[in-house]
Scaffold this motif. Structure first.
Motif, PDB file in Angstrom:
ATOM      1  N   GLY A 138     -12.623   1.739   7.421  1.00  0.00           N
ATOM      2  CA  GLY A 138     -11.594   1.543   6.788  1.00  0.00           C
ATOM      3  C   GLY A 138     -10.841  -0.023   7.039  1.00  0.00           C
ATOM      4  N   ALA A 171      -7.461   7.720   0.526  1.00  0.00           N
ATOM      5  CA  ALA A 171      -8.064   7.722   1.777  1.00  0.00           C
ATOM      6  C   ALA A 171      -7.799   8.605   2.966  1.00  0.00           C
ATOM      7  N   SER A 172      -6.532   8.989   2.853  1.00  0.00           N
ATOM      8  CA  SER A 172      -6.015   9.803   3.875  1.00  0.00           C
ATOM      9  C   SER A 172      -6.562  10.919   4.202  1.00  0.00           C
ATOM     10  N   ASN A 209      -1.590  -5.298  10.066  1.00  0.00           N
ATOM     11  CA  ASN A 209      -1.554  -4.231   8.873  1.00  0.00           C
ATOM     12  C   ASN A 209      -0.053  -4.830   8.075  1.00  0.00           C
ATOM     13  N   LEU A 262     -14.776   5.387  11.631  1.00  0.00           N
ATOM     14  CA  LEU A 262     -14.321   5.473  10.395  1.00  0.00           C
ATOM     15  C   LEU A 262     -13.233   4.463  10.430  1.00  0.00           C
ATOM     16  N   ILE A 263     -12.495   4.156  11.536  1.00  0.00           N
ATOM     17  CA  ILE A 263     -11.597   3.063  11.654  1.00  0.00           C
ATOM     18  C   ILE A 263     -12.167   1.624  11.289  1.00  0.00           C
ATOM     19  N   TRP A 273     -10.275  -3.016   4.166  1.00  0.00           N
ATOM     20  CA  TRP A 273      -8.825  -3.723   4.106  1.00  0.00           C
ATOM     21  C   TRP A 273      -9.401  -5.236   4.318  1.00  0.00           C
ATOM     22  N   ALA A 280      -4.876   4.171   6.282  1.00  0.00           N
ATOM     23  CA  ALA A 280      -5.136   5.625   6.255  1.00  0.00           C
ATOM     24  C   ALA A 280      -6.212   5.692   7.479  1.00  0.00           C
ATOM     25  N   SER A 281      -7.180   4.668   7.889  1.00  0.00           N
ATOM     26  CA  SER A 281      -8.206   5.045   8.673  1.00  0.00           C
ATOM     27  C   SER A 281      -7.749   5.178  10.259  1.00  0.00           C
ATOM     28  N   VAL A 315      -6.305   1.671   2.291  1.00  0.00           N
ATOM     29  CA  VAL A 315      -7.401   2.314   3.030  1.00  0.00           C
ATOM     30  C   VAL A 315      -7.426   1.988   4.550  1.00  0.00           C
ATOM     31  N   GLY A 316      -7.136   0.792   4.842  1.00  0.00           N
ATOM     32  CA  GLY A 316      -7.251   0.249   6.339  1.00  0.00           C
ATOM     33  C   GLY A 316      -6.230   1.192   7.111  1.00  0.00           C
ATOM     34  N   PHE A 353     -10.277  10.575   5.318  1.00  0.00           N
ATOM     35  CA  PHE A 353     -10.668  10.031   6.765  1.00  0.00           C
ATOM     36  C   PHE A 353     -10.392  11.235   7.561  1.00  0.00           C
TER      37      PHE A 353
END
Length: 487
Positions: free
Chosen positions: A84, A64-65, A9, A80-81, A88, A116-117, A113-114, A68
């Motif tokens: 997300g 997104a936070s 990330n 969910l990850i 990403w 946030a997951s 979004v990635g 999720f």
């Protein structure tokens, strides 16, 4: 898994900041014009627009936070990850296919979004499983991936951007993340202290939602519904009701509001996050504008490699040292504030002094020591976020801390520093002004030493068992029915 995802990330953050990918705008001087390079050159971006690209991910993170966080109550968090990280992966690939400022900006928004997951689940999970004497050290290993990822991004972006093309750097990131997208969809569910989950993820809602919990007995079966007919009810088509859906949404919003109120009443948490915001304002701008400022002030031949090398070495040793030192002097909230204020104060002095040197040979050692001290704060600041709130609030604590340091810290800092540079055209003065903001973080964290604090890690949760006792009784990733029934 969490460490590598976190690193990838932040590799993306380093990539878009690297000179090889970010490039420079075309310019004309004395009748001679030079073509630009990288993103800034291809899309003819000014420094403010260029700074917006580094901050655009925040839109995805903010939107997104909460989504999720709500879905995690009724769905396996790892699924969910997976979702997300899939977004990403597509978004980073989209960055490589972008054709103008707005297309790449939209892709950068989706990158958030990635993060946030997984960001609100990783630190509590690590804190749950770490040995008591090494909790901060384990957190340091996770947060060490932030400077390491940024530094690797500088180097990777610089090499790929110059030898292939800046678009290829983004496509490479997408390929590297794909295995973790798959893992997200197939890995076992995780459990966190402060929550009790049934085996079936569809039953998470009644266990966590007080409004629905009253309708279930201790075995998670609805009152008044015979156990043998539970499967039949799922097969009967249910008419969708907007009113019932709206009511459930309002209930969830109400619970979120109550949790937020309780979180903001924690003075220790608020003071800690305020200091963290000021700290991240500086670090975010350093990570984005550092290579460009270094190249301009000290005429560095390979600013990406130079800043990448300093950041990766100081980031690893500084972050790990901060965690090990806090464990050594006893991990308490008060000691964490002492380490935060002391390390940041000394680090700010060294970084400020570094930019005063006219020689590169004076800048490198002073800036290296400054970064070493500044990165020592990563584990202690997150230790406070985890231990100053009750176990069930830890995911929200981490999520709101992350959102706050981004929305008030590194998100505005990059475009604001770009705007300042556009006006004064002096990278040394810009860097000195930015570095002085670290002293604001020092003030907040110094105040935290004198605020009454209580470590609430072992506080009894709403489900009747102390968190530590529950951890000892049940393996967090065990799905065995016998293990659950025995408790």
């Amino acid at each position: 898994m969490f460490c590598i995802i976190n690193m990838l990330n932040y590799v993306d953050r380093g990539v878009i900041a690297s000179n090889g990918v970010n490039g420079s705008r075309g310019s004309c001087s004395g009748g001679t014009c030079t073509s630009g390079s990288g993103i800034q050159g291809d899309f003819n971006l000014n420094n403010f627009e260029d700074g917006v690209l580094s901050s655009a991910f925040m839109v995805g993170l903010l939107v997104a936070s909460p989504i999720f966080a709500s879905l995690a109550k009724i769905h396996n968090p790892f699924r969910l990850i997976g979702v997300g990280l899939l977004v990403w992966t597509i978004a980073t690939a989209g960055c490589g296919c972008s054709f103008d400022f707005w297309s790449i900006t939209i892709c950068r928004m989706l990158v958030g979004v990635g993060e946030a997951s997984f960001i609100s689940l990783a630190a509590p999970f690590i804190d749950d499983n770490a040995p008591v004497a090494q909790k901060t050290a384990w957190l340091a290993m996770f947060y060490m991936c932030i400077p390491t990822g940024i530094a690797l991004g500088y180097v990777y972006g610089g090499l790929v951007g110059k030898r292939l093309h800046w678009r290829a750097a983004f496509w490479g990131e997408s390929i590297l993340m794909l295995p973790f997208v798959i893992l997200g969809f197939v890995i076992k569910p995780l459990e966190l202290k402060g929550f009790t989950h049934n085996k079936k993820t569809k039953e998470y809602g009644p266990m966590l939602n007080p409004e629905l919990r009253d309708e279930t007995n201790n075995n998670g079966i609805k009152q008044g519904v015979p156990a043998g007919t539970e499967g039949l009810t799922e097969k009967i088509p249910q008419r969708f009701s907007f009113s019932s859906f709206g009511k459930k949404v309002m209930i969830e919003i109400g619970h979120f509001g109550q949790d937020m109120k309780e979180l903001l009443q924690e003075k220790v948490y608020v003071i800690n996050v305020l200091g963290y915001i000021a700290y991240n304002f500086v670090i975010g701008a350093y990570s984005y504008w550092g290579p460009k400022a270094g190249q301009d002030i000290y005429k560095m031949a390979s600013a990406d490699l130079m800043f990448g090398g300093i950041t990766i070495v100081c980031g690893i040793f500084g972050t790990l040292a901060g965690g090990f030192i806090l464990d050594k002097i006893e991990s308490t909230i008060s000691n964490a504030f002492k380490l935060l204020s002391g390390a940041t104060f000394l680090g700010a002095i060294f970084c400020f002094s570094a930019f005063c040197f006219k020689s590169l040979y004076g800048f490198i050692p002073f800036f290296s020591v400054g970064e070493l001290l500044v990165f020592a704060t990563q584990a202690p600041v997150n230790y406070i976020c985890l231990h100053c709130v009750k176990p069930s609030l830890r995911p929200l604590s981490m999520a709101m801390s992350t959102v706050s340091i981004h929305i008030f810290g590194d998100v505005p800092s990059s475009p604001l520093v770009g705007l300042l540079q556009d006006n004064i055209h002096n990278w040394r003065a810009t860097a000195l002004t930015l570095t002085s903001i670290l002293f604001i973080a020092v003030i907040f964290w110094f105040i935290g030493i004198f605020v009454r604090s209580v470590d609430r890690f072992n506080e009894q949760s709403e489900h009747g068992l102390p968190a530590a006792e529950r951890s000892n009784l049940r393996p967090l990733l065990d799905e065995s029915d016998e293990a659950r029934t025995s408790q």
